[in-house]
Write an enzyme that holds these catalytic residues in place. Structure first.
Site, short mmCIF file in Angstrom:
data_model
loop_
_atom_site.label_atom_id
_atom_site.label_comp_id
_atom_site.label_asym_id
_atom_site.label_seq_id
_atom_site.Cartn_x
_atom_site.Cartn_y
_atom_site.Cartn_z
N ASP A 10 7.32 6.14 5.70
CA ASP A 10 8.61 6.70 5.31
C ASP A 10 8.44 8.13 4.83
OD1 ASP A 10 9.61 4.17 5.64
OD2 ASP A 10 9.65 3.72 3.49
N1 URA Z 1 6.61 0.02 3.48
C1 URA Z 1 7.60 0.90 3.21
O1 URA Z 1 8.63 0.52 2.65
N2 URA Z 1 7.44 2.19 3.55
C2 URA Z 1 6.33 2.66 4.16
O2 URA Z 1 6.24 3.86 4.44
C3 URA Z 1 5.30 1.75 4.44
C4 URA Z 1 5.45 0.44 4.08
#
Ligand code: URA
Length: 246
Positions: free
Chosen positions: A104
């Site tokens: 993310d």
């Molecule tokens: N889980 C999430 O919520 N975000 C990420 O970037 C990786 C795993």
């Protein structure tokens, strides 16, 4: 040895054939001692310099990036993109470099990138039991049942029709936890904690399989050697680790 230096530089994104020819004419392509090279030369690639810098890794490369917060794992979204952290030549290589899975925008840490499509598919294959380890800071203290709920293999996320695979949670003290996932659904960890009434304030990936970020500074990248790549495929067991260094 290379095919010819000019072709190799063009395939690595140093420019069109015409732009690369200009690099030679301007004496910017040299050997390690600074002597200008010719476009038809076929020197050992590790001796070649462009503007005094060693060449980018050849085709078939895998690299790790310590992704900072605020960068998106995409080539076109508005805003800051992970490509901006890599040499500007990478998107123009004959085979561009792409991220292996995604983190993310606000997640930091270990991200792999490669121009090897087959390797990319091997890494993301759901048949592999490769664990990905994250460290998170939560808004609220643990309520007590998270280890069991995550390990149960029954947790359902909103608007999904299959439960999550078992995941491992290790409390690290205070509001800090380490979580190992064996799958990668959209915003998975943030949604897992939201399902239990908590909120992830910060999220950092330290490890994929047996490969850890180590001391690579935030925003920096490094190419992986074959031993590092082999570590990516080391399977991770659901049992808690006793190794406190990861
Ligand atoms: N889980 C999430 O919520 N975000 C990420 O970037 C990786 C795993």
């Amino acid at each position: 040895m290379m095919k010819t230096l000019a072709r190799d530089l063009s395939a690595l994104g140093y420019g069109s054939r015409r732009e690369v020819m200009r690099l030679f004419r301007d004496g910017r392509v040299t050997d390690a001692a600074g002597a200008p090279l010719d476009e038809d030369d076929t020197p050992p690639r590790e001796t070649v310099r462009v503007d005094g810098e060693p060449l980018d890794p050849p085709a078939g490369m895998v690299l790790m990036l310590n992704k900072p917060a605020g960068f998106v794992c995409s080539t076109k979204d508005p805003g800051r993109l992970i490509n901006q952290l890599l040499p500007p030549r990478f998107p123009s290589r004959k085979v561009p470099v792409s991220p292996v899975g995604r983190l993310d925008k606000d997640t930091t840490g270990l991200l792999l990138l490669t121009d090897d499509g087959q390797l990319l598919h091997r890494i993301v294959s759901p048949r592999r039991k490769v664990g990905k380890i994250y460290e998170a800071t939560l808004a609220n203290p643990l309520r007590g049942d998270e280890i069991e709920v995550f390990a149960s293999g029954t947790l359902m996320l909103r608007s999904e029709d299959a439960p999550l695979a078992p995941a491992r949670l290790e409390p690290l003290g205070g509001r800090h936890v380490r979580v190992t996932l064996w799958e990668g659904r959209y915003h998975q960890l943030r949604r897992m904690f939201a399902a239990l009434g908590n909120h992830v304030e910060s999220l950092h990936r330290t490890t994929i399989g047996g490969l850890t970020l180590g001391d690579l500074p935030s925003g920096q990248w490094r190419p992986l050697d074959p031993e590092d790549v082999a570590l990516v495929f080391v399977e991770t067991s659901l049992q808690p680790t006793t190794d406190k260094s990861i």
